[in-house]
Design a protein around this motif. Structure first.
Motif, PDB file in Angstrom:
ATOM      1  N   MET A   1       9.559   2.554 -11.755  1.00 58.02           N
ATOM      2  CA  MET A   1       9.890   1.347 -11.441  1.00 58.02           C
ATOM      3  C   MET A   1       9.315   0.998  -9.939  1.00 58.02           C
ATOM      4  SD  MET A   1      10.746  -1.844 -12.363  1.00 58.02           S
ATOM      5  CE  MET A   1      11.242  -3.382 -11.568  1.00 58.02           C
ATOM      6  N   ARG A   2       9.816   2.162  -9.173  1.00 53.64           N
ATOM      7  CA  ARG A   2       9.387   2.120  -7.651  1.00 53.64           C
ATOM      8  C   ARG A   2       7.844   1.828  -7.428  1.00 53.64           C
ATOM      9  NH1 ARG A   2      13.408   3.427  -4.306  1.00 53.64           N
ATOM     10  NH2 ARG A   2      15.395   4.353  -4.994  1.00 53.64           N
ATOM     11  N   GLU A   3       7.094   2.558  -8.152  1.00 54.42           N
ATOM     12  CA  GLU A   3       5.785   2.259  -8.170  1.00 54.42           C
ATOM     13  C   GLU A   3       5.239   0.951  -8.717  1.00 54.42           C
ATOM     14  OE1 GLU A   3       2.956   3.785  -6.777  1.00 54.42           O
ATOM     15  OE2 GLU A   3       4.317   5.551  -6.120  1.00 54.42           O
ATOM     16  N   ILE A   4       5.998   0.412  -9.823  1.00 49.14           N
ATOM     17  CA  ILE A   4       5.427  -0.985 -10.175  1.00 49.14           C
ATOM     18  C   ILE A   4       5.782  -1.693  -9.307  1.00 49.14           C
ATOM     19  CG2 ILE A   4       6.131  -2.771 -11.904  1.00 49.14           C
ATOM     20  CD1 ILE A   4       4.532  -0.592 -13.080  1.00 49.14           C
ATOM     21  N   ILE A   5       6.805  -1.734  -8.636  1.00 47.32           N
ATOM     22  CA  ILE A   5       7.141  -2.748  -7.401  1.00 47.32           C
ATOM     23  C   ILE A   5       6.091  -2.274  -6.332  1.00 47.32           C
ATOM     24  CG2 ILE A   5       8.664  -2.929  -5.272  1.00 47.32           C
ATOM     25  CD1 ILE A   5      11.253  -2.014  -7.504  1.00 47.32           C
ATOM     26  N   THR A   6       5.640  -1.283  -6.063  1.00 44.36           N
ATOM     27  CA  THR A   6       5.047  -1.064  -4.835  1.00 44.36           C
ATOM     28  C   THR A   6       3.467  -1.482  -5.218  1.00 44.36           C
ATOM     29  OG1 THR A   6       5.962   1.058  -4.320  1.00 44.36           O
ATOM     30  CG2 THR A   6       3.369   0.543  -3.529  1.00 44.36           C
ATOM     31  N   ILE A   7       3.057  -1.480  -6.337  1.00 41.62           N
ATOM     32  CA  ILE A   7       1.723  -2.305  -6.711  1.00 41.62           C
ATOM     33  C   ILE A   7       1.741  -3.568  -6.602  1.00 41.62           C
ATOM     34  CG2 ILE A   7       0.743  -0.160  -8.073  1.00 41.62           C
ATOM     35  CD1 ILE A   7       1.263  -1.892 -10.586  1.00 41.62           C
ATOM     36  N   THR A   8       2.784  -4.162  -7.125  1.00 41.73           N
ATOM     37  CA  THR A   8       3.109  -5.524  -6.971  1.00 41.73           C
ATOM     38  C   THR A   8       3.026  -6.134  -5.613  1.00 41.73           C
ATOM     39  OG1 THR A   8       4.432  -5.557  -8.969  1.00 41.73           O
ATOM     40  CG2 THR A   8       4.705  -7.541  -7.813  1.00 41.73           C
ATOM     41  N   VAL A   9       3.677  -5.356  -4.975  1.00 42.73           N
ATOM     42  CA  VAL A   9       3.649  -6.000  -3.228  1.00 42.73           C
ATOM     43  C   VAL A   9       2.344  -5.687  -2.869  1.00 42.73           C
ATOM     44  CG1 VAL A   9       4.467  -5.172  -1.090  1.00 42.73           C
ATOM     45  CG2 VAL A   9       6.253  -5.345  -2.872  1.00 42.73           C
ATOM     46  N   LEU A  10       1.848  -4.712  -2.986  1.00 40.82           N
ATOM     47  CA  LEU A  10       0.214  -4.333  -2.394  1.00 40.82           C
ATOM     48  C   LEU A  10      -0.627  -5.367  -3.003  1.00 40.82           C
ATOM     49  CD1 LEU A  10       0.139  -0.321  -2.735  1.00 40.82           C
ATOM     50  CD2 LEU A  10       0.634  -2.011  -0.518  1.00 40.82           C
ATOM     51  N   SER A  11      -0.570  -5.712  -4.332  1.00 40.93           N
ATOM     52  CA  SER A  11      -1.426  -6.976  -4.874  1.00 40.93           C
ATOM     53  C   SER A  11      -1.073  -8.267  -4.030  1.00 40.93           C
ATOM     54  CB  SER A  11      -0.955  -7.001  -6.325  1.00 40.93           C
ATOM     55  OG  SER A  11      -1.718  -8.296  -6.729  1.00 40.93           O
ATOM     56  N   SER A  12       0.160  -8.407  -3.719  1.00 41.89           N
ATOM     57  CA  SER A  12       0.577  -9.693  -3.078  1.00 41.89           C
ATOM     58  C   SER A  12       0.079  -9.933  -1.800  1.00 41.89           C
ATOM     59  CB  SER A  12       2.123  -9.837  -3.277  1.00 41.89           C
ATOM     60  OG  SER A  12       2.657  -9.768  -4.399  1.00 41.89           O
ATOM     61  N   ILE A  13      -0.153  -8.687  -0.975  1.00 42.24           N
ATOM     62  CA  ILE A  13      -0.474  -8.848   0.334  1.00 42.24           C
ATOM     63  C   ILE A  13      -2.290  -8.328   0.582  1.00 42.24           C
ATOM     64  CG2 ILE A  13       1.714  -8.281   1.187  1.00 42.24           C
ATOM     65  CD1 ILE A  13       0.907  -5.419   1.798  1.00 42.24           C
ATOM     66  N   GLN A  14      -2.704  -8.074  -0.812  1.00 42.74           N
ATOM     67  CA  GLN A  14      -4.024  -7.990  -0.646  1.00 42.74           C
ATOM     68  C   GLN A  14      -4.240  -6.418   0.045  1.00 42.74           C
ATOM     69  OE1 GLN A  14      -6.547 -10.035  -2.980  1.00 42.74           O
ATOM     70  NE2 GLN A  14      -4.781  -9.750  -3.525  1.00 42.74           N
ATOM     71  N   ALA A  15      -3.766  -5.761   0.058  1.00 40.56           N
ATOM     72  CA  ALA A  15      -3.736  -4.173   0.358  1.00 40.56           C
ATOM     73  C   ALA A  15      -4.627  -3.420  -0.524  1.00 40.56           C
ATOM     74  CB  ALA A  15      -2.568  -3.595   0.710  1.00 40.56           C
ATOM     75  N   LEU A  16      -5.825  -3.776  -0.808  1.00 37.51           N
ATOM     76  CA  LEU A  16      -6.540  -3.295  -2.032  1.00 37.51           C
ATOM     77  C   LEU A  16      -6.790  -1.480  -1.996  1.00 37.51           C
ATOM     78  CD1 LEU A  16      -9.001  -6.361  -2.871  1.00 37.51           C
ATOM     79  CD2 LEU A  16      -6.554  -5.878  -3.530  1.00 37.51           C
ATOM     80  N   PRO A  17      -7.245  -1.277  -1.021  1.00 35.69           N
ATOM     81  CA  PRO A  17      -7.422   0.228  -1.222  1.00 35.69           C
ATOM     82  C   PRO A  17      -6.107   0.944  -1.514  1.00 35.69           C
ATOM     83  CG  PRO A  17      -8.604  -0.703   1.164  1.00 35.69           C
ATOM     84  CD  PRO A  17      -7.552  -1.731   0.384  1.00 35.69           C
ATOM     85  N   GLN A  18      -4.763   0.567  -0.755  1.00 38.72           N
ATOM     86  CA  GLN A  18      -3.650   1.196  -1.196  1.00 38.72           C
ATOM     87  C   GLN A  18      -3.344   0.759  -2.576  1.00 38.72           C
ATOM     88  OE1 GLN A  18      -4.508  -0.682   1.716  1.00 38.72           O
ATOM     89  NE2 GLN A  18      -4.223   0.845   3.173  1.00 38.72           N
ATOM     90  N   LEU A  19      -3.753  -0.375  -3.173  1.00 41.20           N
ATOM     91  CA  LEU A  19      -3.265  -0.536  -4.629  1.00 41.20           C
ATOM     92  C   LEU A  19      -4.007   0.444  -5.394  1.00 41.20           C
ATOM     93  CD1 LEU A  19      -2.328  -2.762  -6.795  1.00 41.20           C
ATOM     94  CD2 LEU A  19      -4.262  -3.992  -6.520  1.00 41.20           C
ATOM     95  N   LYS A  20      -5.207   0.855  -5.000  1.00 40.18           N
ATOM     96  CA  LYS A  20      -6.141   1.635  -6.050  1.00 40.18           C
ATOM     97  C   LYS A  20      -5.252   3.038  -5.952  1.00 40.18           C
ATOM     98  CE  LYS A  20     -10.573   3.668  -6.766  1.00 40.18           C
ATOM     99  NZ  LYS A  20     -12.030   3.893  -6.270  1.00 40.18           N
ATOM    100  N   SER A  21      -4.984   3.763  -4.947  1.00 35.18           N
ATOM    101  CA  SER A  21      -4.111   4.712  -4.754  1.00 35.18           C
ATOM    102  C   SER A  21      -2.651   4.784  -5.519  1.00 35.18           C
ATOM    103  CB  SER A  21      -3.597   5.099  -3.311  1.00 35.18           C
ATOM    104  OG  SER A  21      -4.917   5.309  -2.527  1.00 35.18           O
ATOM    105  N   HIS A  22      -1.944   3.828  -5.508  1.00 36.44           N
ATOM    106  CA  HIS A  22      -0.848   3.558  -6.046  1.00 36.44           C
ATOM    107  C   HIS A  22      -1.122   3.182  -7.567  1.00 36.44           C
ATOM    108  CE1 HIS A  22       2.189   4.121  -2.838  1.00 36.44           C
ATOM    109  NE2 HIS A  22       1.272   3.731  -2.210  1.00 36.44           N
ATOM    110  N   THR A  23      -2.153   2.599  -7.996  1.00 39.18           N
ATOM    111  CA  THR A  23      -2.336   2.581  -9.489  1.00 39.18           C
ATOM    112  C   THR A  23      -2.375   3.899  -9.935  1.00 39.18           C
ATOM    113  OG1 THR A  23      -3.321   0.584  -9.177  1.00 39.18           O
ATOM    114  CG2 THR A  23      -3.895   1.541 -11.027  1.00 39.18           C
TER     115      THR A  23
END
Length: 202
Positions: A1-23
């Motif tokens: 759940m912590r990682e699901i929260i993190t990718i949701t936040v990264l998507s929201s702020i469009q931090a796309l390189p970090q979104l890839k890592s956390h996916t």
């Protein structure tokens, strides 16, 4: 759940390189591709479809690199005919007629149009989808609003989360997970909303 929260936040702020890592991290800790996709889809009513599509492109790149077959199975459950009804059946017990009453004064019945659009899109098209339950979706909405700095709806969504069984303590923990990604001021926005609820229920 912590990682699901993190990718949701990264998507929201469009931090796309970090979104890839956390996916990758989401998959590593056991989240399913469907859960990941649904968390990103849940952002759409709040950050808009263009930004959501940016995020979908990122997670699809990860899925391909991991050998996950695309497209993933469809998890939609509504049709054009029943999306309002099914959305209303989710929205009304949580939020009542708050939106329709607030925007009723708009000219030329635009308030009704706006309210219906919210019911059909936000609740009908997204909350009804399989892959994540309604409680989890509402938790993620709290994260999305925190990430994009939208303090206005936060109190309503704190109360909505309570109705769905997420305690104030759990909500605080959820926002603490968001904090390193959204910054302290944005996190304080939701903590202030939680304090409002605490003070009103004393």
């Amino acid at each position: 759940m912590r990682e699901i929260i993190t990718i949701t936040v990264l998507s929201s702020i469009q931090a796309l390189p970090q979104l890839k890592s956390h996916t990758y991290a989401c998959l590593q800790v056991g989240a399913t591709p469907i859960e990941i996709r649904e968390a990103i889809y849940q952002c759409a009513p709040f950050i808009g479809f263009p930004r959501t599509l940016n995020s979908i492109d990122v997670i699809n790149t990860v899925f391909k690199e991991k050998g996950i077959a695309l497209p993933l199975k469809s998890t939609g459950t509504v049709t054009e005919k029943d999306r309002y009804e099914k959305g209303f059946n989710i929205q009304n017990p949580i939020y009542g007629n708050e939106i329709s009453e607030r925007y009723k004064p708009l000219p030329n019945n635009m308030g009704e149009t706006l309210s219906n659009f919210l019911t059909e899109l936000g609740f009908g098209d997204f909350y009804t989808r399989e892959g994540l339950d309604i409680k989890t979706r509402e938790q993620l909405v709290l994260c999305i609003l925190t990430a994009i700095g939208q303090t206005g709806p936060l109190k309503s969504h704190v109360l909505g989360n309570l109705k769905l069984g997420t305690s104030l303590e759990e909500q605080c923990a959820i926002i603490m997970q968001c904090l390193p990604y959204v910054g302290i001021p944005n996190a304080f926005g939701v903590f202030n909303a939680i304090l409002q609820v605490v003070n009103e229920t004393k």
